[in-house]
Scaffold this active site. Structure first.
Site, PDB file in Angstrom:
ATOM      1  N   CYS A   1      -5.601   3.968  -5.695  1.00 52.94           N
ATOM      2  CA  CYS A   1      -5.615   2.635  -5.076  1.00 52.94           C
ATOM      3  C   CYS A   1      -4.395   1.934  -5.635  1.00 52.94           C
ATOM      4  O   CYS A   1      -4.141   1.989  -6.851  1.00 52.94           O
ATOM      5  CB  CYS A   1      -6.893   1.884  -5.461  1.00 52.94           C
ATOM      6  SG  CYS A   1      -6.845   0.115  -5.088  1.00 52.94           S
TER       7      CYS A   1
ATOM      8  N   CYS B   1      -1.408   0.973   0.880  1.00 57.21           N
ATOM      9  CA  CYS B   1      -2.836   0.875   0.575  1.00 57.21           C
ATOM     10  C   CYS B   1      -3.484   2.215   0.914  1.00 57.21           C
ATOM     11  O   CYS B   1      -3.378   2.691   2.049  1.00 57.21           O
ATOM     12  CB  CYS B   1      -3.420  -0.238   1.437  1.00 57.21           C
ATOM     13  SG  CYS B   1      -5.220  -0.295   1.421  1.00 57.21           S
TER      14      CYS B   1
END
Ligand code: DGL
Length: 237
Positions: free
Chosen positions: A182, A73
């Site tokens: 992302c 992440c």
């Protein structure tokens, strides 16, 4: 040699795009993947909320005897990894960062960086631009509010709606590369490509898996198993 699991986490399905690359490179390793959908989106949380969330997950993974933790992440990496390394000096952390360096090294001239508001705001993202951008390169940082949660919830119409809202104003701007900053965004690669057919889409997932391999090698922690490893999924819904 060490046959303990590789621990990974993300705010849901985003990090699966990292897991896919890892399993190609390190197929004989076992993985434990913590999908924290309940707390999605990380990109819209305050610093202290996010630190509380990720330290709980790190504690959980350590309780499962993982040998390394992959933060799959960008938001949790850019905002928490330095503090995590200080808090857990005996654990090896590998993070996922927007692949701004890759875009700059490949000499793209007009790059759009798509990432969560939290990643775009982070000092690390601005540092990556400062360290890598050459004079003749343009980099636009675009906070993509609402995109990770639209992808997480799996509503394709909503994903397209959010993408159009965020990207329509850039379609005539000669963008030659788009950094998918992302881990959720590679799930929407096809839709993004439709809007920017000429742009190269770049994510850092291959780089992350190579870094995991290097770390395991240098700490003598690679698995010596000769059979395909397993993935254990933990869902926090
Ligand atoms: N997949 C994550 C990232 O790479 C987080 C998305 C979110 O929960 O906001 O930033």
């Amino acid at each position: 040699m060490n046959n303990n699991k590789i621990g990974m986490f993300d705010s849901g399905i985003g990090g699966l795009t990292v897991l896919k690359e890892l399993r190609k490179l390190l197929p004989n390793e076992n993985y434990i993947y913590y999908a924290d959908s309940k707390n999605n989106p990380y990109g819209e949380k305050s610093d202290s909320e996010l630190m509380d969330i990720v330290t709980n997950i790190v504690d959980f993974l350590i309780s499962k005897d993982v040998k390394i933790i992959v933060i799959a992440c960008n938001t949790a990496t850019t905002r928490c990894i330095n503090r995590l390394r200080k808090m857990y000096p005996d654990m090896i952390f590998v993070g996922t960062e927007p692949a701004i360096k890759v875009a700059c090294d490949k000499n793209y001239k007009n790059t759009l960086v798509m990432a969560t508001p939290g990643t775009i705001k982070s000092e690390r993202t601005h540092e990556l631009v400062k360290l890598n951008k050459k004079r003749d390169q343009k980099i636009t940082l675009l906070p993509c509010k609402g995109l990770a949660d639209a992808i997480e919830s799996g509503n394709k119409d909503n994903v397209n709606k959010v993408l159009h809202k965020l990207l329509d104003k850039y379609v005539d701007e000669d963008i030659d590369s788009i950094v998918l900053g992302c881990t959720h965004y590679p799930h929407a690669k096809k839709n993004i490509k439709e809007l920017f057919p000429k742009a190269k889409l770049i994510d850092g997932n291959k780089g992350v898996s190579k870094q995991v391999k290097r770390q395991l090698e240098s700490h003598n922690l690679l698995s010596d198993s000769t059979t395909h490893g397993k993935v254990k999924m933990i869902y926090n819904k």
